[in-house]
Design an enzyme around this catalytic site. Sequence first.
Site, PDB file in Angstrom:
ATOM      1  N   HIS A 103       0.813  -1.224   0.000  1.00 53.89           N
ATOM      2  CA  HIS A 103       0.000   0.000   0.000  1.00 53.89           C
ATOM      3  C   HIS A 103       0.845   1.272   0.000  1.00 53.89           C
ATOM      4  O   HIS A 103       0.342   2.351  -0.306  1.00 53.89           O
ATOM      5  CB  HIS A 103      -0.987   0.005   1.180  1.00 53.89           C
ATOM      6  CG  HIS A 103      -0.390   0.246   2.525  1.00 53.89           C
ATOM      7  ND1 HIS A 103      -0.234  -0.760   3.451  1.00 53.89           N
ATOM      8  CD2 HIS A 103       0.056   1.367   3.113  1.00 53.89           C
ATOM      9  CE1 HIS A 103       0.295  -0.257   4.559  1.00 53.89           C
ATOM     10  NE2 HIS A 103       0.477   1.028   4.369  1.00 53.89           N
ATOM     11  N   ASP A 123       0.095  -7.665   1.440  1.00 59.40           N
ATOM     12  CA  ASP A 123       0.476  -6.260   1.522  1.00 59.40           C
ATOM     13  C   ASP A 123       1.993  -6.091   1.500  1.00 59.40           C
ATOM     14  O   ASP A 123       2.560  -5.345   2.294  1.00 59.40           O
ATOM     15  CB  ASP A 123      -0.119  -5.595   2.774  1.00 59.40           C
ATOM     16  CG  ASP A 123       0.015  -4.069   2.731  1.00 59.40           C
ATOM     17  OD1 ASP A 123       0.140  -3.518   1.622  1.00 59.40           O
ATOM     18  OD2 ASP A 123       0.002  -3.440   3.811  1.00 59.40           O
ATOM     19  N   GLY A 144       3.667   6.567   8.208  1.00 60.29           N
ATOM     20  CA  GLY A 144       5.053   6.716   7.772  1.00 60.29           C
ATOM     21  C   GLY A 144       5.923   5.556   8.220  1.00 60.29           C
ATOM     22  O   GLY A 144       6.966   5.286   7.634  1.00 60.29           O
ATOM     23  N   ASN A 145       5.515   4.859   9.295  1.00 63.71           N
ATOM     24  CA  ASN A 145       6.226   3.653   9.730  1.00 63.71           C
ATOM     25  C   ASN A 145       5.963   2.476   8.796  1.00 63.71           C
ATOM     26  O   ASN A 145       6.682   1.470   8.830  1.00 63.71           O
ATOM     27  CB  ASN A 145       5.791   3.232  11.133  1.00 63.71           C
ATOM     28  CG  ASN A 145       6.538   3.960  12.235  1.00 63.71           C
ATOM     29  OD1 ASN A 145       5.968   4.737  12.980  1.00 63.71           O
ATOM     30  ND2 ASN A 145       7.837   3.704  12.335  1.00 63.71           N
ATOM     31  N   SER A 146       4.931   2.583   8.010  1.00 62.14           N
ATOM     32  CA  SER A 146       4.503   1.469   7.175  1.00 62.14           C
ATOM     33  C   SER A 146       5.632   0.956   6.296  1.00 62.14           C
ATOM     34  O   SER A 146       6.254   1.707   5.548  1.00 62.14           O
ATOM     35  CB  SER A 146       3.338   1.927   6.293  1.00 62.14           C
ATOM     36  OG  SER A 146       2.698   0.843   5.701  1.00 62.14           O
ATOM     37  N   LEU A 149      -8.203 -24.437  -1.189  1.00 65.36           N
ATOM     38  CA  LEU A 149      -9.068 -25.577  -0.895  1.00 65.36           C
ATOM     39  C   LEU A 149     -10.453 -25.378  -1.490  1.00 65.36           C
ATOM     40  O   LEU A 149     -11.033 -26.296  -2.052  1.00 65.36           O
ATOM     41  CB  LEU A 149      -9.148 -25.791   0.614  1.00 65.36           C
ATOM     42  CG  LEU A 149      -9.970 -26.979   1.117  1.00 65.36           C
ATOM     43  CD1 LEU A 149      -9.416 -28.291   0.551  1.00 65.36           C
ATOM     44  CD2 LEU A 149      -9.964 -27.020   2.647  1.00 65.36           C
ATOM     45  N   GLY A 150     -10.988 -24.164  -1.353  1.00 66.79           N
ATOM     46  CA  GLY A 150     -12.293 -23.867  -1.954  1.00 66.79           C
ATOM     47  C   GLY A 150     -13.467 -24.089  -1.030  1.00 66.79           C
ATOM     48  O   GLY A 150     -14.510 -24.605  -1.457  1.00 66.79           O
ATOM     49  N   VAL A 151     -13.307 -23.726   0.253  1.00 67.56           N
ATOM     50  CA  VAL A 151     -14.428 -23.798   1.191  1.00 67.56           C
ATOM     51  C   VAL A 151     -14.595 -22.449   1.872  1.00 67.56           C
ATOM     52  O   VAL A 151     -13.627 -21.706   2.030  1.00 67.56           O
ATOM     53  CB  VAL A 151     -14.213 -24.885   2.264  1.00 67.56           C
ATOM     54  CG1 VAL A 151     -14.201 -26.263   1.650  1.00 67.56           C
ATOM     55  CG2 VAL A 151     -12.939 -24.638   3.068  1.00 67.56           C
ATOM     56  N   ILE A 208     -15.584 -20.958   5.462  1.00 68.65           N
ATOM     57  CA  ILE A 208     -15.585 -21.499   6.809  1.00 68.65           C
ATOM     58  C   ILE A 208     -16.103 -20.478   7.811  1.00 68.65           C
ATOM     59  O   ILE A 208     -16.147 -19.277   7.536  1.00 68.65           O
ATOM     60  CB  ILE A 208     -14.176 -21.950   7.229  1.00 68.65           C
ATOM     61  CG1 ILE A 208     -13.186 -20.776   7.151  1.00 68.65           C
ATOM     62  CG2 ILE A 208     -13.700 -23.111   6.380  1.00 68.65           C
ATOM     63  CD1 ILE A 208     -11.805 -21.094   7.677  1.00 68.65           C
TER      64      ILE A 208
END
Length: 469
Positions: A109, A139, A210-212, A267-269, A271
Site C-alpha cells: 500500500h 500487503d 510513515g512507519n509502514s 481448498l475452496g471452502v 468457513i
Amino acid sequence: MRTVLTVRFLWLFVLSTVITLTTARAGSYPDFTELVENTSPAVVNISTRQEPKRRQQLQFREFHQDLPDIFRDFFGKPFPPGKDNKTPAHSLGSGFIVSQDGYVLTNNHVISGADEIIVRLRDRRELEAKVIGADERSDLALLKIEASDLPVVKVNTQAVIKPGQWVVAIGSPFGFEASVTAGIVSATGRNLPSENYVPFIQTDVAINPGNSGGPLLNLDGEVIGINSQIYTRSGGFMGLSFAIPMDVAMDVVKQLKEKGYVSRGWLGVMIQAMNKELAESFDLEKPMGALVAEVLEDSPAEKAGFESGDIILQFGGQEIKESSDLPYIVGRTPVGKQVEVDILRKGEKQTLSVMIGELPDKRHLVDSKQSTPKALSNRLGVTVKTLTADEKEQHDLAHGVVVSKVLEGPGRDVGLRSGDFITDIYNEKVDSAESFYDVVDKLPTNKSIPMRLVRHGKPGYITFKLTDN
C-alpha cells in the site's frame, strides 16, 4: 557512641539497598543503541508521486471498503493537493534493504498506484526504484534500486516469537526519518479482517503514519516482521500494531523474484468459527476446528467430497485449533500437492484426500456465493415453502426451502427472517416443506441444534435449542 554507629549502619544499609534496587531495575531494561546503530543504515525512506488523474488510488485503497472503520492501514504522510486539484499527490513510507545489490522490501500500500518511487538512503542518496513485484493479499512489495555494496538488515525467518519479548521498530513516522520506538510482543498469529493469509504479530510498539513498511526487530538486531497495520479510532497510534512475520515475507520475496507474482494453495471452502453452542450441537467437547459453511463449485474441496457441515480438524497433519488457522496453512501448501484432511461429519471422523489448487485472483472469488444460518418448523414458529427448480437455479441452491413467515417462537429468537433459505437442520438436508417439518418434529429437546441457511447469498450456521415447554 553505640547508638550513633547503629544509626550510621542503618543509614548505609538503606542507601546501599536503594542503590542496588535502582541498579537492578535499570539493568532490567535493554539497551537498544547497538542494534539501532547496526540496523538503521539499511532502513530507507520511500516517497511516491502520483499524477492527479490517479490520485484517489494512492490515498485510498479499495481494500478499505472491506474493513471496519477502526482498522486503517497507515499510508505514510500524504501531502495536501493544490487548490486547482492538478498538483501531483505524494506519500511517504518506510522500507529496508534485504540484499547488497539493491532489493528493498516494503508494504504494497506504500507504493500502490505510484507513477514514481524514490528510495532515500541514510547517506542522503535518492534513487528511483522499480517494482519487481507486489502482492496485495500479504500487503508486500519488492523494489529494486541500482546500487551496490549497500548495508543490509539481518533477517530471521526462524525466530521464536513469544508474547512479552522486547521488539524495536525503525521507520519514518510523519516523515521523521530513522525514528526508533520500542515495546513488547502482545500476541502472535493474529487474524485480521484485512487478510486471512497472514498470521500477524501484534505489538504495543508505537507505530504511526510513515512507519509502514519498516522493520520490526528483536534484541539480536534481527528483522522478525514488517510493520503493516494499526488498530485505531483516531488515525493515530493506540497501542495495537501489527507486523507481517518474516517467514511469510521472505516466501513472498522469493516468489516475486522468481516469477513476479505469488501463488497460494486453495481448498475452496467457506468457513466459520466454532463457538461453544456450535461445538455442543456437533457433539464436540470444546470448540475446535473450522466449520465448513459452503463448498465452492468446481473447487478442490468439491472434487474431494467435502460437504457443508464438515468440521476440519487436521490439514496435512497440522491441527486446526481455530478456523483462522486454516487459510494460512492452506495458503502455504504447494499447488498440486495431495493432502490428507481429517474431518468430523455427522459425529464420525473421516479422512479425505484433496489435491490443492491455486488460489484464484480476488476478482474471481468476489462472485462466489457466500453463506449464513438455518431454520425450523412449527415448533420454531416458522413456516416455509418448497422451492421450484427455477428458484433453486436463480439462487444457486442445490437444495433447501425458503422461510415465508416468522411467528413468535425459537425461530424469531435466533433471528430468522422471511426470505431466508434453509438448507440443512441437524446435519440433515431439507428439500421440501414436508421434509423440513418432518426433520423439525424429530429434533431433540435441550440440545444445541445446528442449522444452515443462506441469506443475501451468504451461507453459514447458527444454533438453537428446543425446550419441553
